[in-house]
Scaffold this motif. Structure first.
Motif, PDB file in Angstrom:
ATOM      1  N   TRP A   1       0.494  -1.493  -7.265  1.00  0.00           N
ATOM      2  CA  TRP A   1       2.242  -1.926  -7.230  1.00  0.00           C
ATOM      3  C   TRP A   1       3.015  -0.804  -7.469  1.00  0.00           C
ATOM      4  O   TRP A   1       4.274  -0.740  -7.791  1.00  0.00           O
ATOM      5  N   LEU A   2       2.264   0.364  -7.115  1.00  0.00           N
ATOM      6  CA  LEU A   2       3.249   1.770  -7.368  1.00  0.00           C
ATOM      7  C   LEU A   2       4.428   1.806  -6.393  1.00  0.00           C
ATOM      8  O   LEU A   2       5.655   2.019  -6.890  1.00  0.00           O
ATOM      9  N   ARG A   3       4.470   1.511  -5.065  1.00  0.00           N
ATOM     10  CA  ARG A   3       5.570   1.622  -4.214  1.00  0.00           C
ATOM     11  C   ARG A   3       6.558   0.667  -4.586  1.00  0.00           C
ATOM     12  O   ARG A   3       7.762   0.773  -4.677  1.00  0.00           O
TER      13      ARG A   3
ATOM     14  N   PRO B   1       0.756  -1.405   0.107  1.00  0.00           N
ATOM     15  CA  PRO B   1      -0.056  -0.198   0.065  1.00  0.00           C
ATOM     16  C   PRO B   1       0.905   1.187   0.049  1.00  0.00           C
ATOM     17  O   PRO B   1       1.904   1.328   0.628  1.00  0.00           O
ATOM     18  N   LEU B   2       0.503   2.469  -0.768  1.00  0.00           N
ATOM     19  CA  LEU B   2       1.268   3.401  -0.714  1.00  0.00           C
ATOM     20  C   LEU B   2       0.319   4.827  -0.142  1.00  0.00           C
ATOM     21  O   LEU B   2       0.976   5.223   0.554  1.00  0.00           O
ATOM     22  N   PHE B   3      -0.674   4.883  -0.569  1.00  0.00           N
ATOM     23  CA  PHE B   3      -1.466   6.019  -0.261  1.00  0.00           C
ATOM     24  C   PHE B   3      -1.901   6.204   1.135  1.00  0.00           C
ATOM     25  O   PHE B   3      -2.298   5.211   1.688  1.00  0.00           O
TER      26      PHE B   3
ATOM     27  N   VAL C   1       5.900   6.365 -12.798  1.00  0.00           N
ATOM     28  CA  VAL C   1       5.152   5.235 -12.715  1.00  0.00           C
ATOM     29  C   VAL C   1       3.717   5.485 -12.776  1.00  0.00           C
ATOM     30  O   VAL C   1       3.115   6.226 -11.635  1.00  0.00           O
ATOM     31  N   VAL C   2       3.030   4.771 -13.501  1.00  0.00           N
ATOM     32  CA  VAL C   2       1.299   5.084 -13.530  1.00  0.00           C
ATOM     33  C   VAL C   2       0.866   3.598 -13.182  1.00  0.00           C
ATOM     34  O   VAL C   2       1.030   2.859 -13.895  1.00  0.00           O
TER      35      VAL C   2
END
Length: 453
Positions: free
Chosen positions: A103-105, A27-29, A124-125
């Motif tokens: 998968w951003l992080r 998780p990133l956000f 990265v998008v």
């Protein structure tokens, strides 16, 4: 003239795309109740990370910056990174990666060390189109352990196509925004995909050869029915690198074979396929970094590529981000070798476009890392004479010369003599700092005069 790919079967009634279930959730956000205009996130690859509500107003080198898609209902994010040694007075290669949601992080974690080592910016998008009805489809060998392959089924093909086109538009929009905010090299813009986002990125690269001149596909899904119907002949000049693991199974390997065959029908001039030993369905960011650097250097030409390599090494050493663990070379040895090679480059073509930045970087290495101030001073003083005096790097060189060798408090007359021709210009780098130095120098002169009286 438009290229027409070979005939292919029509669009199926429903579409199936394979994706990889992450072994580790990333998780990133921040949670919804924690979001603000600027939120500090957990570091990524040892670098600070910040989240903003939209495209950041300021892109900070060495900081992983993320923001949500403009379509908030998509619940996907975008990440941007400039290497910590980024400087706006030269152009930087750009790599764009499309990844599946969440998968951003993970992708930024892998690409940041490569960006630092090879000297490129990246975006990265997360692809909103890779959300469908999921079923377990099989297992895959990876270096981290066994992973689950998911089968994503899309019954509403039109909705999928609209989301796919929105993903491509999101990528192109992010590229335009970063190009406006940072100094990017248009001859070295690449895109990359891993597994599930393959069909999306193949299509994006084929449709936009005016934007992307390098494409790096990692065990990437390929579906000919999702490729463009007509293509510009310019696409033949795009460099395609197709990477796959020796331990991939028959569920994933055919996609690579189909892609190679398809690109051959288009007569793409540069298609390279490489089987990676001791690898399965793995993203392999280190291979992406190496290939992207090599392809960028090829596009830039010999002289620019040589300077790019040396400038990246110098920047990493000067910013204390050089990694001996990744490169096997200690920073001190790299600083000494790089300084010599930069001077050689400048002397080979003293009026060439890289002579001035090469001299400036060599001077900084001598002063800041090699404890050879006299040699550094010699290089900086060259910027007070022709031909380097007319260089856009002369203001920074003059500022460093005064700062290190003619402090305004003790050498006010020399400081004013050097700074005044440059500081009086309306728009030059470091002008505010130079004006401050001149103010200090004038105050020192007044004090000296007062003491004499």
């Amino acid at each position: 003239m438009l290229l027409r790919p070979t005939a292919r079967s029509g669009m199926p009634g429903s579409l199936i795309i394979l994706a990889l279930l992450a072994l580790i959730s990333c998780p990133l956000f921040a949670d919804e109740d924690q979001k603000s205009e600027q939120t500090i996130l957990a570091p990524i690859a040892g670098r600070p990370a910040e989240q903003s509500a939209s495209f950041p107003e300021e892109i900070k080198p060495g900081v992983a910056m993320v923001y949500p898609s403009a379509d908030k209902s998509a619940e996907v994010g975008i990440g941007i990174y400039l290497p910590s040694h980024y400087e706006p007075n030269r152009k930087w290669p750009l790599l764009v990666s499309a990844v599946q949601p969440e998968w951003l992080r993970r992708e930024m974690q892998g690409l940041i060390p490569q960006a630092e080592m090879h000297g490129f910016a990246f975006i990265v998008v997360e692809a909103r189109s890779l959300r469908g009805s999921t079923n377990e489809s099989g297992k895959a060998w990876t270096r981290e352990g066994e992973a689950t392959i998911q089968s994503l089924t899309f019954d509403n093909i039109q909705e999928f196509l609209e989301k796919r086109d929105a993903d491509i538009a999101e990528v192109l929009g992010a590229v335009r925004k970063l190009n406006a905010a940072a100094s990017l090299e248009p001859r070295a813009v690449g895109c990359t995909a891993f597994f599930g986002t393959g069909a999306l990125v193949y299509r994006m690269a084929l449709m936009n050869p005016n934007v992307f001149n390098i494409a790096i596909m990692r065990s990437a899904i390929f579906q000919p029915e999702l490729m463009p119907e007509r293509l510009s002949p310019e696409v033949r000049k795009t460099n395609f690198m197709i990477i796959f693991g020796e331990k991939e199974n028959q569920q994933t390997l055919p996609y690579t074979e189909q892609a190679i065959a398809y690109l051959k029908t288009l007569q793409i001039e540069n298609v390279t396929a490489e089987k990676i030993p001791n690898s399965g369905l793995d993203p392999r960011p280190e291979i992406v970094g190496n290939y992207f650097r090599g392809a960028s250097e090829k596009n830039l030409g010999e002289d620019a590529a040589k300077f790019l390599r040396l400038a990246n090494q110098a920047g990493a050493v000067l910013n204390d981000t050089w990694s001996e663990a990744l490169t096997g070379r200690p920073a001190d040895a790299v600083a000494a070798a790089t300084a010599r090679q930069l001077v050689d480059l400048a002397e080979e073509k003293p009026r060439g476009e890289h002579a001035a930045p090469a001299r400036l970087l060599a001077a900084r290495l001598q002063i800041e890392k090699l404890r050879q101030p006299a040699r550094g001073k010699e290089y900086l003083e060259m910027f007070t004479k022709a031909p380097l005096r007319a260089s856009p790097y002369a203001p920074e060189a003059t500022y460093l010369l005064v700062k290190n060798f003619y402090p305004p408090q003790t050498e006010p007359q020399q400081a004013i003599k050097l700074l005044s021709p440059i500081a009086r210009r309306a728009a030059v780098p470091l002008r505010a700092e130079m004006v401050k130095m001149m103010t200090e120098a004038r105050a020192a002169l007044a004090e000296q005069k007062k003491n004499k009286e």
